[in-house]
Design a protein around this motif. Structure first.
Motif, PDB file in Angstrom:
ATOM      1  N   ALA A  16       6.174  -6.158  -4.742  1.00  0.00           N
ATOM      2  CA  ALA A  16       4.857  -6.238  -5.395  1.00  0.00           C
ATOM      3  C   ALA A  16       4.589  -5.065  -6.327  1.00  0.00           C
ATOM      4  CB  ALA A  16       3.759  -6.320  -4.340  1.00  0.00           C
ATOM      5  N   CYS A  17       5.477  -4.074  -6.331  1.00  0.00           N
ATOM      6  CA  CYS A  17       5.211  -2.840  -7.087  1.00  0.00           C
ATOM      7  C   CYS A  17       5.498  -3.035  -8.571  1.00  0.00           C
ATOM      8  CB  CYS A  17       6.073  -1.716  -6.519  1.00  0.00           C
ATOM      9  SG  CYS A  17       6.002  -0.203  -7.482  1.00  0.00           S
ATOM     10  N   THR A  18       4.610  -2.523  -9.426  1.00  0.00           N
ATOM     11  CA  THR A  18       4.815  -2.624 -10.868  1.00  0.00           C
ATOM     12  C   THR A  18       5.417  -1.329 -11.436  1.00  0.00           C
ATOM     13  OG1 THR A  18       2.708  -1.707 -11.582  1.00  0.00           O
ATOM     14  CG2 THR A  18       2.713  -4.035 -10.996  1.00  0.00           C
ATOM     15  N   ILE A  23      10.623   5.877  -3.185  1.00  0.00           N
ATOM     16  CA  ILE A  23      11.117   5.209  -1.968  1.00  0.00           C
ATOM     17  C   ILE A  23      11.198   3.698  -2.203  1.00  0.00           C
ATOM     18  CG2 ILE A  23      10.598   4.705   0.451  1.00  0.00           C
ATOM     19  CD1 ILE A  23       9.422   7.492   0.702  1.00  0.00           C
ATOM     20  N   ILE A  24      10.167   3.162  -2.854  1.00  0.00           N
ATOM     21  CA  ILE A  24      10.164   1.722  -3.144  1.00  0.00           C
ATOM     22  C   ILE A  24      11.401   1.354  -3.966  1.00  0.00           C
ATOM     23  CG2 ILE A  24       8.940  -0.106  -4.397  1.00  0.00           C
ATOM     24  CD1 ILE A  24       6.310   1.347  -3.681  1.00  0.00           C
ATOM     25  N   VAL A  25      11.675   2.154  -4.992  1.00  0.00           N
ATOM     26  CA  VAL A  25      12.809   1.827  -5.861  1.00  0.00           C
ATOM     27  C   VAL A  25      14.135   1.987  -5.119  1.00  0.00           C
ATOM     28  CG1 VAL A  25      14.067   2.526  -7.925  1.00  0.00           C
ATOM     29  CG2 VAL A  25      11.595   2.268  -8.004  1.00  0.00           C
ATOM     30  N   SER A  49       0.873  -1.171   0.000  1.00  0.00           N
ATOM     31  CA  SER A  49       0.000   0.000   0.000  1.00  0.00           C
ATOM     32  C   SER A  49       0.915   1.228   0.000  1.00  0.00           C
ATOM     33  CB  SER A  49      -0.886   0.007   1.251  1.00  0.00           C
ATOM     34  OG  SER A  49      -1.346   1.326   1.507  1.00  0.00           O
ATOM     35  N   PRO A  50       0.919   2.002  -1.089  1.00  0.00           N
ATOM     36  CA  PRO A  50       1.827   3.146  -1.137  1.00  0.00           C
ATOM     37  C   PRO A  50       1.626   4.107   0.033  1.00  0.00           C
ATOM     38  CG  PRO A  50       0.353   3.084  -3.056  1.00  0.00           C
ATOM     39  CD  PRO A  50       0.188   1.805  -2.342  1.00  0.00           C
ATOM     40  N   ARG A  51       0.396   4.211   0.515  1.00  0.00           N
ATOM     41  CA  ARG A  51       0.170   5.077   1.682  1.00  0.00           C
ATOM     42  C   ARG A  51       0.953   4.565   2.884  1.00  0.00           C
ATOM     43  NH1 ARG A  51      -5.837   5.645   3.625  1.00  0.00           N
ATOM     44  NH2 ARG A  51      -5.675   3.400   3.458  1.00  0.00           N
TER      45      ARG A  51
HETATM   46  S1  SF4 Z   1       3.902   2.471  -8.678  1.00  0.00           S
HETATM   47 FE1  SF4 Z   1       3.881   0.676  -7.323  1.00  0.00          FE
HETATM   48  S2  SF4 Z   1       3.045   1.419  -5.398  1.00  0.00           S
HETATM   49 FE2  SF4 Z   1       2.575   2.971  -6.935  1.00  0.00          FE
HETATM   50  S3  SF4 Z   1       0.549   2.420  -7.644  1.00  0.00           S
HETATM   51 FE3  SF4 Z   1       1.964   1.406  -9.041  1.00  0.00          FE
HETATM   52  S4  SF4 Z   1       2.261  -0.627  -8.151  1.00  0.00           S
HETATM   53 FE4  SF4 Z   1       1.317   0.627  -6.554  1.00  0.00          FE
END
Ligand code: SF4
Ligand code: SF4
Lengths: 263, 441
Positions: free
Chosen positions: B375-377, B395-397, B330-332
């Motif tokens: 899980a992020c695309t 941040i995810i990257v 969940s990005p939040r």
């Molecule tokens: S970039 Fe990643 S975190 Fe953001 S909406 Fe897409 S899958 Fe979800």
């Protein structure tokens, strides 16, 4: 039929002392994936028909590094980028067209600061300009009145704000363009980006490509038009697992145009 | 006698603003724990983005109902706070409705404040119903349990109480004006509170004065408390939305930053002339820093400011394809975790005389799990959806970069993909020499 296509390589043209107007960046999927190769050929047929002076890199082309970068491997990405840039710059390439939005985004946005500056367009933009310049004409015919929905590839739409070119091409076919519940800026991903294409998804209650396929089915489209080889695969799989392969086709915009012209 | 209340007022005001200033200082200190990032180019575009997105709430109206209600509360809140200027002057100098010399314009101001106050109350009630009775999906994720849920409601109650106090104060004032009470000269128009006034006039002058004074004091004290509550709340976005949008990433969403530290290494590797034993040049210490992020200090300061600016609205999460299909991501939550960890680090620094004492925790694993990260695309739906231009994806990257480049901890299939690229320049095990075979097939 397929042996009628003309695909010169940069090396061949250079040997003849010729310079192409545009480089067609085929991409890994377009080169190796069976489904995507058909898209590559459809696009080449259109290029041939419009007598475009183009070339490919062939065996000198290598992965742009997009999946590595998005998986977090910046090192591998930059190595790929620099070796591609070296090849491109040695041929003094100015303009690039590609049928893969990932290659498009990477070369257009991420190569410049590494020394690779080119004018980069997506194949739907390129085809639109061929039509505008009158180098290519399309007759609706086959697709007249068909319900077609366009799936926005993340790296074409949201990533680079290209929404109109593919849609205008579909409208040129006299088809009925219908939109899915989430489209354009809010388009739902097919599930392949960020290197997800190469791994199983994390645990959840549904696959993303199924969710997107359901939205396409809700739009009652007969054809899902795509502009990305990865989206194409994801949606084709989605349609298959929904057992709708006979009633819904997934086709690249270039394939629609080539097919409309019986190429 | 009068001076006593003026002095008390001044003390309350100083305490309120002083405490706020201290929090602000802590906030800036914490944001500065992030890595440097130069982002002051393209200034005209930055001002424009800030005016459209923060002031103009451009991205809020993508969802029309919530968007319009939010604009009412926001405009109401800001405009009604003009009244605070008068309250402060009155409080410090012992005057009453000092701006009433503006005459008709003053009536217009007070009249519009009242109408806005009523609209704010109505909107806030609808917000409360959406959150607590209709239970929109995006307000129900696991990260919204506990404090975030209370926080959201506390703010709503706060807003209602402040608006009611404002109207009560006006109603009592109006009654006193009608009664011709000393000090309460005719001033202002009261399109809303006049009805309330009718109800309370019979209470008599002394009770009315008591009501008016109490509401006046509670109103200003309430505003000061609210100001100081911000730091602990998602409502910090009221202030941070402005710098946060000014410092937005203005590049196309698809463009990911190229890490400069990597560029220098790759150049070295690819350049046959380079001397691998060359001493690093001066000022190159940065290169020693690790790749990617495992804790908040590895993120850049804009990412940390993003975390403090998050409104916890969940627009990002509700557009996220991973979240929509039941994945843990969940990005939040990515933003909330970043803020929580940053606060923890900040408190640690405060408790240890200004130096961080190793606490055996980090953002990775202790807050954000690998399952979420993988899980992020990278679809950018979250970035597009965020009403204050936060970028959870970056941040995810950065955390993936740490996992891959520092720990070689990518999922196995991704390692295969990367090995393929390394060996044959394609993510699949095909030979680069076969790349043009399609031409003849
Ligand atoms: S970039 Fe990643 S975190 Fe953001 S909406 Fe897409 S899958 Fe979800
Ligand atoms: S990141 Fe943006 S969209 Fe997501 S919850 Fe925070 S403010 Fe809302």
């Amino acid at each position: 039929m397929s042996n009628s296509i003309k695909v010169p390589t940069m090396a061949e043209l250079t040997a003849e002392g010729k310079i192409p107007d545009v480089l067609f960046w085929v991409g890994c999927a377009g080169s190796f994936d069976d489904r995507a190769k058909k898209i590559t050929k459809a696009f080449v047929k259109l290029l041939n028909k419009a007598s475009v002076n183009f070339a490919v890199l062939g065996t000198e082309e290598g992965c742009t590094g997009d999946p590595a970068k998005r998986a977090g491997n910046e090192m591998l990405f930059q190595m790929q980028a620099m070796s591609n840039i070296e090849v491109l710059n040695s041929y003094e390439i100015k303009k690039i067209v590609t049928s893969c939005p990932h290659c498009f985004n990477t070369i257009k946005n991420e190569y410049p600061s590494l020394g690779g500056q080119y004018q980069v367009v997506h194949h739907t933009q390129f085809l639109r300009s061929l039509l505008e310049e009158g180098k290519l004409t399309i007759e609706g015919g086959k697709y007249k009145g068909k319900r077609i929905t366009f799936h926005d590839p993340c790296y074409l739409g949201r990533g680079n704000n290209v929404y109109q070119a593919p849609r205008e091409l579909i409208e040129k076919l006299d088809a009925e363009l219908v939109e899915m519940k989430s489209c354009k800026k809010r388009g739902l991903c097919c599930g392949a980006g960020g290197a997800q294409m190469f791994k199983e998804a994390e645990k959840g209650d549904k696959e993303i490509n199924i969710a997107r396929t359901e939205e396409a089915m809700d739009s009652k489209a007969e054809i899902i038009a795509a502009g990305c080889p990865f989206c194409n695969t994801m949606l084709t799989d989605g349609v298959k697992s929904k057992e709708k392969s006979t009633s819904i086709k997934v086709m690249d915009v270039a394939e629609l145009l080539a097919d409309a012209e019986d190429l | 006698m009068n001076y006593v209340s003026q002095i008390v007022f001044a003390l309350v005001l100083i305490a309120g603003i002083g405490y706020f200033a201290a929090n602000l200082k802590r906030l800036i200190r914490n944001i500065r724990l992030g890595r440097d990032l130069e982002r002051t180019d393209r200034k005209p575009e930055r001002w424009k983005t800030m005016i459209l997105v923060a002031l103009g709430q451009q991205k809020m109206v993508v969802r029309p109902i919530a968007g319009i209600l939010h604009i009412i509360v926001y405009v109401g809140f800001i405009i009604i706070n003009i009244e605070v200027i008068e309250i402060i002057i009155d409080g410090l100098f012992g005057t009453h409705r000092v701006l009433s010399f503006l005459g008709g314009f003053y009536d217009f101001l007070i009249g519009s404040f009242e109408i806005l106050a009523l609209l704010v109350i109505v909107s806030v009630v609808i917000f409360w119903i959406r959150r607590n009775i209709i239970k929109l999906r995006r307000f129900l994720f696991s990260e919204m349990k506990g404090w975030p849920k209370s926080d959201a409601n506390i703010i709503l109650y706060f807003e209602v109480v402040l608006m009611v106090l404002f109207l009560t104060m006006n109603a009592a004032d109006y009654s006193l004006q009608q009664l011709g009470s000393e000090h309460y000269q005719q001033a202002g128009a009261f399109p809303v509170s006049q009805y309330l006034s009718n109800l309370i006039t019979p209470l008599g002058e002394s009770s009315l004065i008591l009501i008016e004074r109490s509401a006046w004091w509670l109103h200003i004290v309430g505003i000061l408390i609210f100001l100081n509550y911000l730091y602990y709340s998602k409502h910090l976005h009221i202030l941070l939305a402005f710098p946060n949008t000014w410092f937005s990433d203005l590049n196309p969403l698809g463009q990911m930053n190229n890490m400069e530290s990597v560029t220098s290494e790759v150049k070295l590797m690819m350049d046959p002339e380079a001397d691998p034993y060359a001493m690093p040049e001066e000022g190159d210490e940065q290169d020693v820093a690790k790749f990617g992020a495992s804790d908040v200090g590895d993120l850049n300061w804009v990412q940390l400011m993003n975390a403090y600016s998050c409104t916890e609205c969940g627009r990002c999460t509700s557009e996220c394809p991973a979240s929509q299909t039941g994945k843990k991501l969940s990005p939040r939550k990515i933003m909330m975790d970043t803020r929580d960890r940053l606060e923890e680090v900040g408190k640690n620094i405060d408790a240890n005389n200004g130096v961080f004492k190793e606490d055996g925790k980090q953002l990775l694993d202790d807050y954000i799990t690998r399952e979420e990260l993988w899980a992020c695309t990278t679809c950018n739906a979250c970035v597009e959806a965020c009403p204050v231009n936060i970028n959870p994806l970056s941040i995810i990257v950065d955390m993936r970069r740490f996992l891959v480049m520092e720990q070689s901890a990518a999922p196995m299939e991704l390692n295969n993909m990367m090995t393929n690229i390394e060996n044959n320049a394609a993510p699949w095990p095909y030979n680069q020499m076969d790349r043009l075979n399609w031409r003849n097939e």
